[in-house]
Design a protein around this motif. Structure first.
Motif, PDB file in Angstrom:
ATOM      1  N   ALA A 265     -66.287  30.448  68.424  1.00  0.00           N
ATOM      2  CA  ALA A 265     -65.480  30.163  67.242  1.00  0.00           C
ATOM      3  C   ALA A 265     -64.414  31.237  67.073  1.00  0.00           C
ATOM      4  O   ALA A 265     -64.506  32.335  67.638  1.00  0.00           O
ATOM      5  N   SER A 266     -63.401  30.902  66.279  1.00  0.00           N
ATOM      6  CA  SER A 266     -62.355  31.851  65.891  1.00  0.00           C
ATOM      7  C   SER A 266     -62.299  31.899  64.374  1.00  0.00           C
ATOM      8  O   SER A 266     -62.546  30.896  63.699  1.00  0.00           O
ATOM      9  N   LEU A 267     -61.973  33.085  63.847  1.00  0.00           N
ATOM     10  CA  LEU A 267     -61.885  33.266  62.401  1.00  0.00           C
ATOM     11  C   LEU A 267     -60.546  33.914  62.084  1.00  0.00           C
ATOM     12  O   LEU A 267     -60.293  35.058  62.477  1.00  0.00           O
ATOM     13  N   ASP A 268     -59.693  33.163  61.381  1.00  0.00           N
ATOM     14  CA  ASP A 268     -58.409  33.695  60.922  1.00  0.00           C
ATOM     15  C   ASP A 268     -58.584  34.280  59.527  1.00  0.00           C
ATOM     16  O   ASP A 268     -59.021  33.571  58.607  1.00  0.00           O
ATOM     17  N   ALA A 281     -60.447  38.525  46.315  1.00  0.00           N
ATOM     18  CA  ALA A 281     -59.915  37.242  46.770  1.00  0.00           C
ATOM     19  C   ALA A 281     -59.972  37.214  48.288  1.00  0.00           C
ATOM     20  O   ALA A 281     -59.831  38.245  48.952  1.00  0.00           O
ATOM     21  N   ALA A 282     -60.190  36.026  48.840  1.00  0.00           N
ATOM     22  CA  ALA A 282     -60.252  35.876  50.292  1.00  0.00           C
ATOM     23  C   ALA A 282     -59.805  34.480  50.671  1.00  0.00           C
ATOM     24  O   ALA A 282     -60.050  33.509  49.960  1.00  0.00           O
ATOM     25  N   GLU A 283     -59.144  34.409  51.817  1.00  0.00           N
ATOM     26  CA  GLU A 283     -58.763  33.128  52.409  1.00  0.00           C
ATOM     27  C   GLU A 283     -58.956  33.247  53.908  1.00  0.00           C
ATOM     28  O   GLU A 283     -58.275  34.026  54.577  1.00  0.00           O
ATOM     29  N   VAL A 284     -59.921  32.483  54.444  1.00  0.00           N
ATOM     30  CA  VAL A 284     -60.242  32.541  55.870  1.00  0.00           C
ATOM     31  C   VAL A 284     -60.326  31.125  56.419  1.00  0.00           C
ATOM     32  O   VAL A 284     -60.614  30.172  55.688  1.00  0.00           O
ATOM     33  N   VAL A 285     -60.084  31.003  57.721  1.00  0.00           N
ATOM     34  CA  VAL A 285     -60.143  29.712  58.403  1.00  0.00           C
ATOM     35  C   VAL A 285     -61.058  29.860  59.611  1.00  0.00           C
ATOM     36  O   VAL A 285     -60.820  30.700  60.489  1.00  0.00           O
ATOM     37  N   LEU A 286     -62.114  29.046  59.671  1.00  0.00           N
ATOM     38  CA  LEU A 286     -63.072  29.056  60.772  1.00  0.00           C
ATOM     39  C   LEU A 286     -62.866  27.803  61.613  1.00  0.00           C
ATOM     40  O   LEU A 286     -62.863  26.690  61.076  1.00  0.00           O
ATOM     41  N   THR A 287     -62.709  27.979  62.928  1.00  0.00           N
ATOM     42  CA  THR A 287     -62.550  26.842  63.827  1.00  0.00           C
ATOM     43  C   THR A 287     -63.433  27.032  65.052  1.00  0.00           C
ATOM     44  O   THR A 287     -63.676  28.157  65.501  1.00  0.00           O
ATOM     45  N   SER A 288     -63.912  25.918  65.574  1.00  0.00           N
ATOM     46  CA  SER A 288     -64.727  25.933  66.785  1.00  0.00           C
ATOM     47  C   SER A 288     -64.521  24.608  67.506  1.00  0.00           C
ATOM     48  O   SER A 288     -64.646  23.541  66.905  1.00  0.00           O
ATOM     49  N   PRO A 289     -64.197  24.636  68.806  1.00  0.00           N
ATOM     50  CA  PRO A 289     -63.907  23.383  69.511  1.00  0.00           C
ATOM     51  C   PRO A 289     -65.144  22.589  69.901  1.00  0.00           C
ATOM     52  O   PRO A 289     -65.058  21.366  70.081  1.00  0.00           O
ATOM     53  N   ARG A 290     -66.273  23.249  70.049  1.00  0.00           N
ATOM     54  CA  ARG A 290     -67.481  22.558  70.499  1.00  0.00           C
ATOM     55  C   ARG A 290     -68.682  23.469  70.297  1.00  0.00           C
ATOM     56  O   ARG A 290     -68.568  24.687  70.395  1.00  0.00           O
ATOM     57  N   GLY A 291     -69.843  22.845  70.002  1.00  0.00           N
ATOM     58  CA  GLY A 291     -71.044  23.642  69.849  1.00  0.00           C
ATOM     59  C   GLY A 291     -72.165  22.841  69.239  1.00  0.00           C
ATOM     60  O   GLY A 291     -72.160  21.589  69.255  1.00  0.00           O
ATOM     61  N   ARG A 292     -73.151  23.560  68.696  1.00  0.00           N
ATOM     62  CA  ARG A 292     -74.299  22.910  68.063  1.00  0.00           C
ATOM     63  C   ARG A 292     -74.623  23.636  66.767  1.00  0.00           C
ATOM     64  O   ARG A 292     -74.528  24.859  66.671  1.00  0.00           O
TER      65      ARG A 292
END
Length: 402
Positions: A265-268, A281-292
Motif C-alpha cells: 500500500a501507499s499512504l499520501d 487535523a489530518a488528511e491522508v489517502v491510503l491506496t493499495s492495488p491488490r491484497g487481502r
C-alpha cells in the motif's frame, strides 16, 4: 695546563652534544614509537569510548601531521567505519569517515550520540563536523551510496545539528536545542526535515526511538519522503508534516493487530497538523492495488464506521477477503472523521472481482470509533490494544472535550 683545558673543553662539547642532539633525538624516537604502539592505541580508544559512551576500537593509529590522527579499521559501537581521519583544534573537531552502513540497528546509536551532543555542552564543548564519503542504507529499498555531512555547531546560546545527504537528491535535517537555564523544563527543541529522496521507513522509525512509533513496522521495502517542521517547548510538540509512504507491507503493519491485512500500500500525507502532542487535523489517502483483508475489517467498517457493504452474493465468506483495489481518503479534526472514496469511484472504497465490496459512509463518525475499529475485541472496546490506546492519546480531542 694546555692538556687539562683541552680535555675539559672536549667534555663540555660532548655534554652539549648529548643534551642538545642525542638525547632529544632518542626522546623523539621513543615518543614516535610510543605514538605507534598498541598502548597508545588503547589509550586513544579508551578515551574516545569514555567520551561517546560506546565502545570504540581500531586496528592502527598514525599521526601524519600535527593535530591530525589517522585511524584504520575503526569501529564505533560495533559498527565498522573503515578508515577515518580526525583533525582537532581548540574549538572544532573534524572527522572524515570512509564508509557508513546505516541500518535500523545503527540509527538509534547515532541518534543517541546526536542528542547527547545537543544536551551536554560540558561533555562536548567543541563544534564538530563529520563527513562520510560513502553512506549506504542496508535495506532492500537502498539506492547507490551517497555522501553525508553532519555539522554540530553551538551559537547564540543554542546548539544545532544539521545532516545533509547528497545522492540522487538532497535530504536535509536540522535539530536545534535552545536551553532555558532559568527553567530547564521549558527547553525549546526544533526539528526541520526535508526528504526529497525517499528514505527507508525503517531508518525513520528507528530514529524516532524511544516513542510509540519505534515499534511500528512497515516492511523492509517501505520508503518515506516529505517535509516536517516541529517545535517542542517543555515537552509539548506542535508542527506540521506532508509526504508520502510507499511500498508499505500491510502484513507487517497489521501484525500487532487482531485483524490482519496483506498486500502493498501507499499512504499520501496531504496534511498533518498537531499541537500539545495531539493531532489537530489530518488528511491522508491510503491506496493499495491488490491484497487481502480480514473479514473483521469489513465488519468493523460497516458496523462501527457506517460504511455500506455490498450484497451477500458479492462478498466472500472466507476469513481473508481478496480485493483488486482499495482506496480511501481520511479527514479528521475536532469535529470527527470523514472517510471518502477516491474521485471517479462512485463512492466505492474496496473492489473485489471487479465488483464493489464496500462503499463510503454517508456521514462523519466520532473519532473514538476509529480506535474501536483497531481494538480487535468483540464487542468493540477501548483501549483494546496498545495501538488503539495510542490512537486515543493522539487523535484530536472532540469539540465536547474542550
Amino acid at each position: 695546563m694546555f692538556v687539562e683545558q683541552s680535555v675539559a673543553r672536549l667534555w663540555r662539547v660532548r655534554l652539549a652534544f648529548l643534551s642538545l642532539c642525542l638525547l632529544p633525538a632518542v626522546g623523539l624516537g621513543l615518543w614516535g614509537l610510543q605514538r605507534h604502539s598498541a598502548a597508545h592505541r588503547r589509550d586513544l580508544t579508551a578515551a574516545a569510548s569514555r567520551l561517546l559512551g560506546v565502545e570504540v576500537a581500531c586496528s592502527r593509529v598514525s599521526h601524519p601531521r600535527p593535530g591530525c590522527i589517522q585511524l584504520a579499521g575503526l569501529q564505533v559501537g560495533g559498527r565498522p567505519l573503515g578508515a577515518a581521519e580526525v583533525e582537532a583544534t581548540p574549538t572544532e573537531v573534524r572527522l572524515q569517515i570512509d564508509r557508513l552502513a546505516c541500518d535500523a540497528a545503527a540509527v538509534p546509536l547515532l541518534a543517541a550520540l546526536g542528542r547527547r551532543w545537543l544536551a551536554e555542552p560540558r561533555q562536548f564543548p567543541r563544534n564538530c563536523v563529520i563527513e562520510v564519503a560513502n553512506l549506504a542504507w542496508e535495506s532492500p529499498a537502498a539506492d547507490p551510496p551517497r555522501r553525508l555531512r553532519i555539522e554540530c555547531v553551538a551559537a547564540g546560546g543554542g546548539r544545532a545539528v544539521r545532516l545533509v545527504t547528497a545522492g540522487q537528491a538532497t535530504n536535509e535535517i536540522r535539530i536545534v536545542h535552545t536551553p532555558q537555564p532559568a527553567d530547564p523544563a521549558r527547553d525549546r527543541w526544533e526539528v526541520l526535515a526535508t526528504l526529497a529522496e525517499p528514505l527507508p521507513a525503517a531508518i525513520v522509525v528507528a530514529a524516532a526511538a524511544p516513542s510509540p512509533l519505534s515499534d511500528w513496522r512497515l516492511g523492509g521495502a517501505a520508503t518515506v519522503a516529505g517535509t516536517v517542521r516541529a517545535v517542542a517547548v517543555g515537552g509539548d510538540w506542535a508542527g506540521e508534516a506532508t509526504g508520502r509512504l510507499e511500498a508499505i507491507d500491510l502484513a507487517a503493519a497489521t501484525k500487532p493487530l487482531a485483524q490482519r491485512a496483506e498486500g502493498l500500500a501507499s499512504l499520501d500525507l496531504a496534511s498533518l497538523l498537531w499541537a500539545a502532542n495531539r493531532l489537530t487535523a489530518a488528511e491522508v489517502v491510503l491506496t493499495s492495488p491488490r491484497g487481502r483483508l480480514a473479514s473483521q475489517w469489513l465488519d468493523g467498517m460497516v458496523g462501527l464506521i457506517g460504511c455500506r457493504g455490498a450484497t451477500a452474493d458479492i462478498r466472500p465468506a472466507e476469513a481473508m477477503v481478496e480485493y483488486e483495489r482499495l482506496g480511501l481518503r481520511l479527514e479528521c479534526d475536532r469535529s470527527g472523521a470523514r472517510i471518502r472514496a477516491e474521485p471517479q469511484r462512485a463512492g466505492c472504497l474496496v473492489e473485489s472481482q471487479g465488483l464493489p465490496l464496500l462503499y463510503q459512509p454517508r456521514a462523519a463518525v466520532t473519532l473514538d470509533r476509529l480506535a474501536w475499529l483497531f481494538s480487535g475485541t468483540r464487542p468493540a472496546a477501548v483501549p483494546g490494544t496498545p495501538v488503539s490506546a495510542w490512537m486515543l492519546s493522539v487523535l484530536p480531542l472532540p469539540q465536547a472535550s474542550r
